[in-house]
Design an enzyme around this catalytic site. Structure first.
Site, PDB file in Angstrom:
ATOM      1  N   LYS A 124       2.740  15.008  17.810  1.00 38.25           N
ATOM      2  CA  LYS A 124       3.310  14.512  16.543  1.00 38.25           C
ATOM      3  C   LYS A 124       2.340  14.755  15.396  1.00 38.25           C
ATOM      4  O   LYS A 124       2.725  15.226  14.318  1.00 38.25           O
ATOM      5  CB  LYS A 124       3.623  13.019  16.647  1.00 38.25           C
ATOM      6  CG  LYS A 124       4.842  12.711  17.496  1.00 38.25           C
ATOM      7  CD  LYS A 124       4.991  11.214  17.717  1.00 38.25           C
ATOM      8  CE  LYS A 124       6.200  10.920  18.598  1.00 38.25           C
ATOM      9  NZ  LYS A 124       6.292   9.554  19.053  1.00 38.25           N
ATOM     10  N   ASP A 143      11.445   5.615  13.801  1.00 36.78           N
ATOM     11  CA  ASP A 143      11.942   5.771  15.169  1.00 36.78           C
ATOM     12  C   ASP A 143      13.397   5.310  15.275  1.00 36.78           C
ATOM     13  O   ASP A 143      14.080   5.612  16.243  1.00 36.78           O
ATOM     14  CB  ASP A 143      11.081   4.952  16.146  1.00 36.78           C
ATOM     15  CG  ASP A 143      10.190   5.844  17.016  1.00 36.78           C
ATOM     16  OD1 ASP A 143      10.498   7.045  17.136  1.00 36.78           O
ATOM     17  OD2 ASP A 143       9.206   5.340  17.578  1.00 36.78           O
ATOM     18  N   GLN A 201       4.029   3.722  19.566  1.00 31.75           N
ATOM     19  CA  GLN A 201       4.298   4.469  20.800  1.00 31.75           C
ATOM     20  C   GLN A 201       4.518   3.515  21.968  1.00 31.75           C
ATOM     21  O   GLN A 201       3.690   2.639  22.230  1.00 31.75           O
ATOM     22  CB  GLN A 201       3.121   5.427  21.080  1.00 31.75           C
ATOM     23  CG  GLN A 201       3.348   6.366  22.249  1.00 31.75           C
ATOM     24  CD  GLN A 201       4.523   7.320  22.037  1.00 31.75           C
ATOM     25  OE1 GLN A 201       4.716   7.847  20.955  1.00 31.75           O
ATOM     26  NE2 GLN A 201       5.302   7.521  23.066  1.00 31.75           N
TER      27      GLN A 201
END
Length: 295
Positions: free
Chosen positions: A52, A119, A96
């Protein structure tokens, strides 16, 4: 049979975003800034977050890696989330998953500012998506919708069968495929581990989206001719003949099913690369929304 090439499509999207970032820079604007919160040192998470950050650099985004120790308390992590919510320099961030067992994931996700939740996991964004309002769509489902759109896969009036009901893929896909518009306007059946006679559903499906995590579960005798198959599964299967000691398998028996399919995603190289591309797209959207709000 046409391959839905996620690798090529994700590169196209990154190039499109890079051009937009250049024009933001040229106009003296602020470039998008994405942060990733990583707790502990889970190998798969490290790899994913690393890619990322690398993608951000490639397209001209600012990026920050917030690396925190495995031993961090829930309260300390919540304090860090509050800090990120209040940081005006930051457009979006992701936490995460999975988090260490002593931390309540739900509590952490609820603490994220929905306007920075790139997200798309916050209930506010999930609810807005279900109501067909502008929202951040979870990156994997967003990537699938983008593939269907760019390859001009017909979805209106089609019967879509989704296998798996996770909050990250299965359930959002069932909502997105039934929404008005293109891609969408599909009649959707959401199946899962408790579904009886699953093959009866898949044999009648025009489109199958599977996110089960069972290698090569979907066989050729479970699908009809001309089906579109989206394989979200990604499982490491031990293979002594491979230099790495394993191979990556999807939920679909690709060799068999691809002979009957009109469109199919490969694994790897299908849905996977799209996830990061759409996370970047959400971050660009977050930047535009913040910039419009500040005017």
């Amino acid at each position: 049979m046409q391959l839905l090439d996620g690798k090529k499509t994700s590169n196209d999207i990154k190039n499109e975003i890079a051009v937009e970032v250049q024009s933001i820079k040229a106009a003296g604007g602020k470039v998008p800034h994405l942060a990733a919160v990583l707790v502990g040192n889970n190998g798969a998470s490290l790899t994913y977050v690393g890619s990322k950050v690398k993608s951000c650099q490639e397209i001209g985004f600012d990026s920050t890696l917030v690396a925190l120790p495995e031993t961090i308390t829930e309260d300390e992590l919540l304090a860090k989330i509050k800090e990120l919510n209040e940081d005006d320099n930051l457009d979006g961030y992701i936490v995460q998953l999975p988090l260490p067992k002593h931390i309540d994931e739900q509590k952490i996700l609820l603490a994220i500012d929905p306007d920075k939740d790139v997200d798309g996991f916050h209930p506010t964004n999930f609810g807005r998506m279900a109501l067909e309002m502008e929202s951040f769509i979870p990156a994997t489902p967003f990537g699938i919708m983008e593939l269907l759109e760019r390859y001009k896969v017909e979805t209106a009036g089609k019967h879509t069968v989704v296998i798996g009901r996770s909050h990250i893929v299965g359930r959002p896909m069932s909502i997105l495929m039934s929404r008005k518009g293109n891609p969408g306007d599909s009649t959707v059946t959401l199946t899962h581990s408790r579904t009886k006679d699953l093959a009866e559903f898949t044999k009648n499906a025009d489109i199958i989206i599977t996110a089960l995590g069972v290698p090569e579960f979907l066989k050729a005798d479970m699908v009809k001719e001309g089906v579109t198959v989206i394989d979200v599964g990604i499982t490491r299967v031990e293979d002594a003949s491979n230099a790495k000691g394993y191979v990556i398998k999807g939920d679909v028996d690709f060799d068999g099913v691809s002979k009957k399919a009109s469109f199919i995603t490969p694994v790897p190289g299908g849905v996977g690369p799209m996830t990061i591309a759409m996370l970047l797209k959400n971050t660009l959207l977050a930047r535009k929304m913040r910039s419009a709000k500040n005017k």
